[in-house]
Motif scaffolding. Structure first.
Motif, short mmCIF file in Angstrom:
data_model
loop_
_atom_site.label_atom_id
_atom_site.label_comp_id
_atom_site.label_asym_id
_atom_site.label_seq_id
_atom_site.Cartn_x
_atom_site.Cartn_y
_atom_site.Cartn_z
N GLU A 196 0.83 -1.20 0.00
CA GLU A 196 0.00 0.00 0.00
C GLU A 196 0.87 1.26 0.00
N PRO A 197 0.53 2.27 -0.83
CA PRO A 197 1.37 3.47 -0.94
C PRO A 197 1.60 4.21 0.37
N VAL A 198 0.62 4.17 1.29
CA VAL A 198 0.82 4.88 2.55
C VAL A 198 1.92 4.21 3.37
N ILE A 199 2.09 2.89 3.22
CA ILE A 199 3.17 2.18 3.92
C ILE A 199 4.50 2.42 3.23
N THR A 200 4.53 2.25 1.90
CA THR A 200 5.79 2.46 1.18
C THR A 200 6.23 3.93 1.26
N GLY A 201 5.24 4.86 1.27
CA GLY A 201 5.60 6.26 1.41
C GLY A 201 6.27 6.54 2.75
N PHE A 202 5.75 5.92 3.81
CA PHE A 202 6.37 6.07 5.13
C PHE A 202 7.79 5.51 5.13
N LEU A 203 7.96 4.31 4.56
CA LEU A 203 9.28 3.67 4.55
C LEU A 203 10.28 4.46 3.72
N VAL A 204 9.84 4.95 2.55
CA VAL A 204 10.73 5.76 1.72
C VAL A 204 11.08 7.06 2.43
N GLY A 205 10.09 7.69 3.08
CA GLY A 205 10.37 8.89 3.84
C GLY A 205 11.34 8.65 4.98
N LEU A 206 11.22 7.49 5.63
CA LEU A 206 12.14 7.14 6.71
C LEU A 206 13.55 6.98 6.17
N ILE A 207 13.69 6.35 5.02
CA ILE A 207 15.01 6.14 4.41
C ILE A 207 15.60 7.46 3.92
N MET A 208 14.74 8.32 3.36
CA MET A 208 15.22 9.58 2.79
C MET A 208 15.32 10.70 3.82
N GLY A 209 14.87 10.45 5.05
CA GLY A 209 15.00 11.45 6.10
C GLY A 209 13.89 12.47 6.14
N ASP A 210 12.74 12.20 5.54
CA ASP A 210 11.60 13.12 5.57
C ASP A 210 10.33 12.28 5.68
N VAL A 211 10.04 11.82 6.88
CA VAL A 211 8.90 10.92 7.09
C VAL A 211 7.58 11.64 6.82
N ALA A 212 7.48 12.89 7.24
CA ALA A 212 6.22 13.63 7.07
C ALA A 212 5.85 13.76 5.60
N LYS A 213 6.80 14.15 4.77
CA LYS A 213 6.51 14.30 3.34
C LYS A 213 6.27 12.95 2.68
N GLY A 214 7.02 11.93 3.12
CA GLY A 214 6.80 10.59 2.58
C GLY A 214 5.41 10.08 2.88
N LEU A 215 4.94 10.34 4.12
CA LEU A 215 3.59 9.94 4.48
C LEU A 215 2.53 10.72 3.70
N PHE A 216 2.79 12.01 3.50
CA PHE A 216 1.83 12.83 2.74
C PHE A 216 1.70 12.33 1.30
N ILE A 217 2.83 12.07 0.66
CA ILE A 217 2.80 11.59 -0.72
C ILE A 217 2.18 10.20 -0.78
N GLY A 218 2.59 9.32 0.14
CA GLY A 218 2.02 7.98 0.16
C GLY A 218 0.53 7.97 0.42
N GLY A 219 0.09 8.82 1.36
CA GLY A 219 -1.34 8.90 1.65
C GLY A 219 -2.14 9.44 0.47
N SER A 220 -1.57 10.41 -0.25
CA SER A 220 -2.26 10.96 -1.42
C SER A 220 -2.37 9.92 -2.53
N LEU A 221 -1.31 9.16 -2.74
CA LEU A 221 -1.35 8.09 -3.74
C LEU A 221 -2.31 6.98 -3.30
N GLN A 222 -2.40 6.77 -1.99
CA GLN A 222 -3.34 5.77 -1.47
C GLN A 222 -4.78 6.15 -1.80
N LEU A 223 -5.11 7.42 -1.60
CA LEU A 223 -6.44 7.90 -1.95
C LEU A 223 -6.71 7.75 -3.44
N MET A 224 -5.69 7.96 -4.24
CA MET A 224 -5.84 7.89 -5.69
C MET A 224 -6.11 6.46 -6.15
N TRP A 225 -5.46 5.49 -5.48
CA TRP A 225 -5.53 4.11 -5.95
C TRP A 225 -6.46 3.24 -5.10
#
Length: 260
Positions: free
Chosen positions: A30-59
């Motif tokens: 699910e994008p909200v999970i992968t967005g969190f993990l990518v944000g954690l790896i890239m050092g920006d969890v908040a933005k990763g969650l926002f992008i993942g959550g938006s893609l989750q709504l889309m799909w």
């Protein structure tokens, strides 16, 4: 993007393909999970969650019905979020990369499954022979190659092709960025519409009206609406349980047959 970050994000993308096989239905794709993990790896969890959550709504309304091929939201969400964070861009860039990647990777998945079908004869023979070790070996061999394929693709795109990605993002004209921004706003609504098209029932209309009124007229945010929804669901559950407990028990009377 550093080498370690590219390796870790490649592992995340590859693991999304093992859900339903090695990992069971853990919702890792699910994008909200992968967005969190990518944000954690890239050092920006908040933005990763926002992008993942938006893609989750889309799909969230996308589903695989009959012969219709579904989108690979695991790869699309992972790479889309990674590109947006890597380039310091917003949601429209994530959407611009996530959608084509989801389509391309689904085609790759179809080709991969077609190739794996050649091993089914060996699997059938192993079952007929009672050779459990060979059958387990085929299972893990398919999973290993699945991991390797998706890891390699993601790693090459994000690490080796990072310069190309930067050039693509920088070369997007302003009118295209404005269009992508509008699409990024509209697609979550389309995702909800697709989901409602599958789940909609006349009995759900009162709850839809309650949620709409809370958000539109009382200014309650999504967390508040979800909390109220959970409370309503628990109340309905308690009412149904009490109705079942208070219902009279009907004993089944067995007919007795007597021989004349």
């Amino acid at each position: 993007m550093s080498l370690v970050q590219a390796i870790l994000i490649g592992c995340v993308c590859a693991l999304t393909q093992l859900e339903g096989d090695w990992l069971g239905e853990c919702k890792l794709r699910e994008p909200v999970i992968t967005g969190f993990l990518v944000g954690l790896i890239m050092g920006d969890v908040a933005k990763g969650l926002f992008i993942g959550g938006s893609l989750q709504l889309m799909w969230m309304g996308a589903t695989n019905i009959g012969p219709t091929a579904n989108l690979d939201i695991g790869s699309g969400g992972t790479i889309g979020a990674a590109v947006a964070l890597m380039t310091g861009s917003d949601l429209e860039v994530a959407v611009a990369f996530a959608l084509p990647v989801a389509v391309i990777m689904q085609m790759l998945n179809i080709m991969k499954m077609t190739a794996f079908s050649a091993l089914m004869h060996s699997a059938d023979a192993a079952i007929d022979q009672g050779n459990e070790k060979k059958l387990i070996g085929i299972h893990f061999l398919c999973g290993f190659f699945t991991f390797l394929i998706y890891f390699s693709f993601t790693f090459i795109v994000l690490y080796v092709g990072s310069g190309v990605i930067d050039a693509i993002v920088a070369g997007i004209p302003e009118w295209a960025q404005n269009g992508l921004s509008a699409v990024a706003v509209a697609l979550p609504a389309m995702g909800f519409a697709l989901l409602l098209n599958i789940l909609w029932d006349v009995k759900l209309i009162p709850y839809f009206i309650i949620g709409f009124a809370l958000a539109a007229y009382l200014g309650v945010d999504m967390v508040g609406v979800c909390a109220i929804s959970v409370a309503i669901a628990l109340i309905i559950y308690e009412i149904k349980v009490n109705q079942l407990k208070s219902a009279p028990v009907v004993e089944k009377v067995e007919d007795e047959w007597e021989d004349d």
